[in-house]
Design an enzyme around this catalytic site. Structure first.
Site, mmCIF file in Angstrom:
data_model
loop_
_atom_site.group_PDB
_atom_site.id
_atom_site.type_symbol
_atom_site.label_atom_id
_atom_site.label_comp_id
_atom_site.label_asym_id
_atom_site.label_seq_id
_atom_site.Cartn_x
_atom_site.Cartn_y
_atom_site.Cartn_z
ATOM 1 N N GLU A 173 5.307 -17.735 -6.677
ATOM 2 C CA GLU A 173 5.345 -17.215 -8.057
ATOM 3 C C GLU A 173 5.452 -15.696 -8.053
ATOM 4 O O GLU A 173 4.649 -14.996 -8.673
ATOM 5 C CB GLU A 173 4.123 -17.689 -8.856
ATOM 6 C CG GLU A 173 4.098 -19.190 -9.021
ATOM 7 C CD GLU A 173 3.157 -19.715 -10.107
ATOM 8 O OE1 GLU A 173 2.388 -18.930 -10.679
ATOM 9 O OE2 GLU A 173 3.211 -20.915 -10.384
ATOM 10 N N GLU A 305 4.746 -27.314 -7.281
ATOM 11 C CA GLU A 305 3.558 -27.376 -8.150
ATOM 12 C C GLU A 305 3.946 -28.117 -9.415
ATOM 13 O O GLU A 305 4.831 -27.650 -10.161
ATOM 14 C CB GLU A 305 3.042 -25.975 -8.495
ATOM 15 C CG GLU A 305 2.396 -25.279 -7.312
ATOM 16 C CD GLU A 305 1.718 -23.964 -7.674
ATOM 17 O OE1 GLU A 305 1.220 -23.822 -8.804
ATOM 18 O OE2 GLU A 305 1.707 -23.082 -6.791
HETATM 19 O O1 AHR Z 1 -2.205 -24.457 -9.161
HETATM 20 C C1 AHR Z 1 -2.854 -23.378 -9.754
HETATM 21 C C2 AHR Z 1 -1.999 -22.123 -9.831
HETATM 22 O O2 AHR Z 1 -0.924 -22.364 -10.687
HETATM 23 C C3 AHR Z 1 -1.344 -21.684 -8.543
HETATM 24 O O3 AHR Z 1 -2.178 -20.914 -7.755
HETATM 25 C C4 AHR Z 1 -0.202 -20.868 -9.032
HETATM 26 O O4 AHR Z 1 0.872 -20.847 -8.125
HETATM 27 C C5 AHR Z 1 0.136 -21.488 -10.372
HETATM 28 O O5 AHR Z 1 0.263 -20.550 -11.359
#
Ligand code: AHR
Length: 498
Positions: A173, A305
C-alpha cells in the site's frame, strides 16, 4: 427455480491453489496469541506454534501465507527479528495499537510456521522506511546457499540451509500507509528495489509482486504498469514483475462508520452483498488495463488483502481490528472465492485478511480456546477447487434480491484430476430459500453428495457455543438430468458430482 448449467466439456484453466491463500500481520492478536505462543506456554505448541491452530489451518489446506504485513511491513526491519531472543529489539507497533513488538516472531519463526502448515511463503518487503540494501540482504539471508555475509549470519542463527521464498512483495500500500507515494514515484522505486531481489536459487525462483492499486484506482494501475511492465524474461517469465497486488475490503457503512459485525439490518446485509460482488467489477477494470500490457496474462492479479472490515468488538482495542464472523461473512467468502475461481485466468493468488483474530479471520482464539468461524467452513468446503480446472457456469432463472440487480444465487464449478466435479453456490437472499438445479452439459451425474453451511444471517460461533454454525450433509435429489437442492437463506453449498 434457478438452474446452474455447468459445461464439463470445456475446462477453462487451472484454479491456482494460491487463490485460497491467507495473510498474517503483526497486528493485534493475529501472530502473537493467535498463532504463536512462547514455546514454554501452557497452550500445546510445537516450536511456539499453537497445535490447535496449525491443525485447523491444515484442514483447510492453506496454500500460501503472506507475512509480516500489511502496513507493518513498511516499518519492519528484519534484522530486529533474528538471532538470540534476548537480543531482539523491542519496538512500538505504531500502526496497530501502539503496543510493544518484541520481535520474538521473526524470519525463522515464519518459515517454521509455513513448514508446519506445508504451505508456500509470501514475504512482504519494506520499501516505505527500508533501504534497498536492507531488502536485498533479507533476500540473501533467506535464500542464498553459499559463502556470503547473510548466509553466514543465517547459519550462525541456527539455520544452515536456505529457505524457499515463493513470493516477495516489494512494499505494501505504498499509495497509503507504505509511504503515501504517487504512482510515478512508487513505480520508479519498484524498478529499483526489485532489481535487488536476486534470484539466488534457480531451483526455486522468487515471484516478485508489485504494489498495486487501492480498490478502483485505475490511474495507479496504468502508471505502474506503464513504468514497470517490461522486458519479458528469456525463460518466459515476466521481467520486472510476476504479479500486481489489489486490496479491497467490504465495509458496509463506509470507512467512517463500518457497522457492527453481528448486529446489522436487512438493508446492511444487501449493501454488504453488493459490495462483495463488486470484486468482480474490480477484476474486470484492472484486468482490462493489465490486458493492454500483458495480453497473454503472464502476470497475475494478486488480491493479497480482501475480506470484511467492521467496527471492532465492543470493549476491544480499536487498533487490534478484532471482529466476530457470522453467516454474512461466510457468504462474502463464498461469493468472493467463486469470483476468483471464475477469473482464475487473471487472479493467480489471493489472501484473506486475516488468518486469526483480525478482520475476517478464519479462526478466533481466547487463551487456550479456539473457534472456527463460518468463513473457515467455507474454505474447507471449497478446498477441492484448489488446483482443479474451472468450468464455465451459466445461470438461468436466477432472480434478483434486495431490490437490487443482484443475483439470488451465485456459483462456480471445477473439475478435479480424478474427474469429480465440485460446484459451490451461495444464496444471497437474507430471507428466502432458493431451489437450485445443477445441470451438466454432456453427461448425467451418476453420484452426487454435498454439504451445507446455513443458519440465520447473524449466526456465529462463540467460545461458549463453538458449533452453532457447522457444515451439515446437504439433501440432494439426483434424477436423470441433474441434481436438485434447496439453498436456505444465507446458505452456502458445496456439491460433488461424480
Ligand atoms: O489488514 C489490515 C490493513 O489493511 C493492512 O495492514 C493494510 O495493508 C490495509 O490497509
Amino acid at each position: 427455480m434457478a438452474t446452474i448449467h455447468i459445461d464439463e466439456t470445456r475446462p477453462l484453466g487451472r484454479i491456482a491453489p494460491e487463490i485460497y491463500g491467507h495473510f498474517s500481520e503483526h497486528l493485534g492478536r493475529c501472530i502473537y496469541e493467535g498463532i504463536f505462543v512462547k514455546p514454554d506456554s501452557g497452550i500445546p505448541n510445537v516450536n511456539g506454534m499453537r497445535c490447535d491452530v496449525v491443525e485447523a489451518l491444515k484442514e483447510i489446506r492453506v496454500p500460501v501465507l503472506r507475512w509480516p504485513g500489511g502496513c507493518f511491513a513498511d516499518e519492519y526491519h528484519w534484522k530486529d527479528g533474528v538471532g538470540p531472543l534476548e537480543g531482539r529489539k523491542r519496538m512500538v507497533n505504531t500502526h496497530w495499537g501502539g503496543v510493544v513488538e518484541d520481535n520474538s516472531f521473526g524470519t525463522h519463526e515464519f518459515f517454521e510456521l509455513c513448514r508446519q502448515l506445508g504451505c508456500k511463503t509470501y514475504v512482504n518487503g519494506n520499501v516505505g522506511s527500508g533501504t534497498v540494501q536492507e531488502m536485498s540482504e533479507w533476500v540473501e539471508y533467506m535464500t542464498f546457499d553459499g559463502v556470503s555475509p547473510m548466509a553466514q549470519l543465517r547459519e550462525a542463527n541456527g539455520h544452515k540451509a536456505p529457505w524457499r521464498v515463493d513470493y516477495f512483495g516489494v512494499g505494501n500500500e505504498n499509495w497509503g500507509c507504505g509511504g503515501n507515494m504517487t504512482p510515478a514515484y512508487y513505480a520508479n522505486l519498484y524498478r529499483r528495489y526489485q532489481t535487488y531481489v536476486r534470484q539466488y536459487r534457480h531451483d526455486a525462483p522468487i515471484r516478485k509482486i508489485c504494489g498495486g492499486p487501492n480498490v478502483d484506482d485505475l490511474k495507479w494501475t496504468k502508471k505502474v504498469l506503464k513504468t514497470c511492465f517490461a522486458h519479458p524474461h528469456p525463460e518466459g517469465a515476466h521481467g520486472f514483475m510476476d504479479g500486481l497486488s489489489l486490496h479491497y475490503y467490504v465495509h458496509p457503512g463506509g470507512w467512517q462508520n463500518k457497522g457492527s459485525a453481528t448486529d446489522f439490518t436487512e438493508e446492511e446485509w444487501y449493501t454488504t452483498m453488493e459490495k462483495a460482488l463488486y470484486m468482480e467489477e474490480l477484476i474486470r477494470l484492472h484486468g482490462d488495463v493489465m490486458d493492454k500490457y500483458d495480453p497473454e496474462k503472464k502476470i497475475g492479479l494478486i488480491v493479497d488483502e480482501w475480506g470484511s472490515w467492521y467496527d471492532v468488538e465492543p470493549g476491544t482495542n480499536p487498533g487490534f481490528l478484532y471482529q466476530q464472523s457470522t453467516m454474512r461473512d461466510a457468504v462474502i467468502a463464498a461469493v468472493t472465492l467463486n469470483i476468483f475461481n471464475n477469473h482464475c485466468d487473471r487472479v493467480k493468488m489471493a489472501c484473506i485478511a486475516q488468518m486469526v483474530n483480525v478482520l475476517q479471520a478464519v479462526l478466533l482464539t481466547e487463551g487456550e480456546k479456539m473457534v472456527k468461524t463460518p468463513t473457515w467452513h467455507v474454505f474447507r468446503m471449497y478446498r477441492d477447487h484448489q488446483g482443479a480446472q474451472v468450468l464455465p457456469v451459466t445461470a438461468e432463472g436466477i432472480g434478483t434480491v434486495g431490490g437490487k440487480q443482484m443475483p439470488a444465487v451465485q456459483a462456480s464449478a471445477s473439475k478435479m484430476e480424478s474427474g469429480g466435479i465440485t460446484v459451490t453456490a451461495a444464496n444471497l437472499s437474507m430471507t428466502e430459500s432458493q431451489t437450485v438445479r445443477l445441470s451438466l452439459k454432456a453427461s448425467r451425474p451418476e453420484k452426487a453428495s454435498g454439504v451445507l453451511l446455513a443458519g440465520g444471517a447473524r449466526a456465529h460461533n462463540t467460545f461458549d457455543n463453538p458449533e452453532a454454525v457447522v457444515e451439515r450433509p446437504l439433501s440432494l435429489t439426483l434424477d436423470g438430468d441433474g441434481v436438485e437442492l434447496v439453498l436456505p437463506p444465507c446458505g452456502v453449498a458445496s456439491v460433488r458430482l461424480g
